[in-house]
Scaffold this motif. Structure first.
Motif, PDB file in Angstrom:
ATOM      1  N   ILE A  80     -26.136   9.189  -1.796  1.00 41.05           N
ATOM      2  CA  ILE A  80     -25.411   9.183  -3.005  1.00 41.05           C
ATOM      3  C   ILE A  80     -25.493   7.746  -3.191  1.00 41.05           C
ATOM      4  CG2 ILE A  80     -23.430   9.398  -4.246  1.00 41.05           C
ATOM      5  CD1 ILE A  80     -22.870  11.813  -2.267  1.00 41.05           C
ATOM      6  N   SER A  81     -25.715   7.363  -4.639  1.00 41.04           N
ATOM      7  CA  SER A  81     -25.657   5.794  -5.117  1.00 41.04           C
ATOM      8  C   SER A  81     -24.124   5.438  -4.823  1.00 41.04           C
ATOM      9  CB  SER A  81     -26.173   5.861  -6.594  1.00 41.04           C
ATOM     10  OG  SER A  81     -25.302   6.285  -7.477  1.00 41.04           O
ATOM     11  N   ILE A  82     -23.813   4.084  -4.925  1.00 37.01           N
ATOM     12  CA  ILE A  82     -22.355   3.689  -4.685  1.00 37.01           C
ATOM     13  C   ILE A  82     -21.718   4.135  -5.819  1.00 37.01           C
ATOM     14  CG2 ILE A  82     -22.905   1.300  -5.441  1.00 37.01           C
ATOM     15  CD1 ILE A  82     -21.438   0.479  -3.014  1.00 37.01           C
ATOM     16  N   GLU A  83     -22.308   3.931  -7.016  1.00 34.55           N
ATOM     17  CA  GLU A  83     -21.468   4.539  -8.110  1.00 34.55           C
ATOM     18  C   GLU A  83     -21.127   5.639  -8.264  1.00 34.55           C
ATOM     19  OE1 GLU A  83     -24.634   3.131  -8.390  1.00 34.55           O
ATOM     20  OE2 GLU A  83     -23.900   0.952  -8.733  1.00 34.55           O
ATOM     21  N   ASN A  84     -21.731   6.803  -7.659  1.00 32.64           N
ATOM     22  CA  ASN A  84     -21.365   8.128  -7.681  1.00 32.64           C
ATOM     23  C   ASN A  84     -20.308   8.498  -6.546  1.00 32.64           C
ATOM     24  OD1 ASN A  84     -22.682   8.363  -9.968  1.00 32.64           O
ATOM     25  ND2 ASN A  84     -24.517   8.775  -8.842  1.00 32.64           N
ATOM     26  N   LEU A  85     -20.042   7.676  -5.563  1.00 37.47           N
ATOM     27  CA  LEU A  85     -18.960   8.154  -4.498  1.00 37.47           C
ATOM     28  C   LEU A  85     -17.693   7.947  -4.974  1.00 37.47           C
ATOM     29  CD1 LEU A  85     -20.290   5.439  -1.659  1.00 37.47           C
ATOM     30  CD2 LEU A  85     -20.604   7.941  -1.720  1.00 37.47           C
ATOM     31  N   PRO A  86     -17.150   9.149  -4.503  1.00 35.62           N
ATOM     32  CA  PRO A  86     -15.617   9.147  -4.633  1.00 35.62           C
ATOM     33  C   PRO A  86     -14.789   7.715  -4.362  1.00 35.62           C
ATOM     34  CG  PRO A  86     -16.071  10.817  -2.918  1.00 35.62           C
ATOM     35  CD  PRO A  86     -17.216   9.976  -3.320  1.00 35.62           C
ATOM     36  N   ARG A  87     -13.890   7.333  -5.085  1.00 36.00           N
ATOM     37  CA  ARG A  87     -13.262   6.214  -4.782  1.00 36.00           C
ATOM     38  C   ARG A  87     -11.741   6.423  -4.438  1.00 36.00           C
ATOM     39  NH1 ARG A  87     -16.024   2.027  -8.560  1.00 36.00           N
ATOM     40  NH2 ARG A  87     -18.125   2.502  -8.657  1.00 36.00           N
ATOM     41  N   GLN A  88     -11.336   5.108  -3.649  1.00 33.19           N
ATOM     42  CA  GLN A  88     -10.013   4.905  -3.506  1.00 33.19           C
ATOM     43  C   GLN A  88      -9.838   3.506  -3.364  1.00 33.19           C
ATOM     44  OE1 GLN A  88      -7.483   7.011  -2.372  1.00 33.19           O
ATOM     45  NE2 GLN A  88      -8.762   8.998  -2.656  1.00 33.19           N
ATOM     46  N   ASN A  89      -8.630   3.164  -4.187  1.00 33.92           N
ATOM     47  CA  ASN A  89      -8.325   1.760  -4.128  1.00 33.92           C
ATOM     48  C   ASN A  89      -7.647   1.257  -2.950  1.00 33.92           C
ATOM     49  OD1 ASN A  89      -5.403   2.034  -4.096  1.00 33.92           O
ATOM     50  ND2 ASN A  89      -5.747   2.299  -6.301  1.00 33.92           N
ATOM     51  N   ALA A  90      -7.752   0.078  -2.520  1.00 37.25           N
ATOM     52  CA  ALA A  90      -7.359  -0.543  -1.275  1.00 37.25           C
ATOM     53  C   ALA A  90      -5.709  -0.184  -0.865  1.00 37.25           C
ATOM     54  CB  ALA A  90      -7.487  -2.166  -1.166  1.00 37.25           C
ATOM     55  N   SER A  91      -4.933  -0.244  -1.917  1.00 35.95           N
ATOM     56  CA  SER A  91      -3.510   0.370  -1.829  1.00 35.95           C
ATOM     57  C   SER A  91      -3.679   1.827  -1.404  1.00 35.95           C
ATOM     58  CB  SER A  91      -2.770   0.162  -3.078  1.00 35.95           C
ATOM     59  OG  SER A  91      -2.785  -1.283  -3.242  1.00 35.95           O
ATOM     60  N   GLN A  92      -4.181   2.726  -1.760  1.00 40.57           N
ATOM     61  CA  GLN A  92      -4.241   4.026  -1.447  1.00 40.57           C
ATOM     62  C   GLN A  92      -4.778   4.283  -0.032  1.00 40.57           C
ATOM     63  OE1 GLN A  92      -6.959   5.405  -4.579  1.00 40.57           O
ATOM     64  NE2 GLN A  92      -5.081   6.582  -5.482  1.00 40.57           N
TER      65      GLN A  92
END
Length: 116
Positions: free
Chosen positions: A6-18
């Motif tokens: 999966i391209s990096i743009e389409n990965l689920p995201r979490q910010n560093a604080s989460q």
């Protein structure tokens, strides 16, 4: 059969604080999706992978490197064989005869193939 990456743009995201505050949720998301992009100020800084995905990536990389080395070794052997022919005692005479022919074949037919 492996799934395409999966391209990096389409990965689920979490910010560093989460990631820091809700590690358990992030681990569950990685197990569910295989990987999660970790962001800092909305920019992806790293990707967290499950162990199986990481192992698959390292094995694929090793296989590609081995195949690349095999191709390089073959090319090196071919180069060394051609270079060795230039070190033969009659190499100068053969080269001189080639220049003296001035592009004319004479009675010989041209040689073709990987060995010439």
């Amino acid at each position: 059969m492996t799934t395409p990456p999966i391209s990096i743009e389409n990965l689920p995201r979490q910010n560093a604080s989460q990631v820091k505050n809700k590690w358990g949720d992030v681990v569950r998301q990685v197990r569910q999706n295989g990987s999660v992009a970790i962001t800092n100020h909305s920019a992806v800084e790293m990707v967290l992978l499950d162990a199986a995905t990481y192992q698959q990536l390292t094995e694929s990389l090793a296989a590609l490197q081995a195949r690349e080395q095999s191709v390089l070794d073959e090319l090196s052997q071919r180069f060394d064989a051609r270079l060795a022919s230039l070190h033969q005692p009659d190499a100068g005479a053969r080269l001189g005869a080639l220049f003296d022919a001035k592009g004319k074949l004479g009675s010989k037919r041209p040689k073709v193939g990987a060995s010439h």
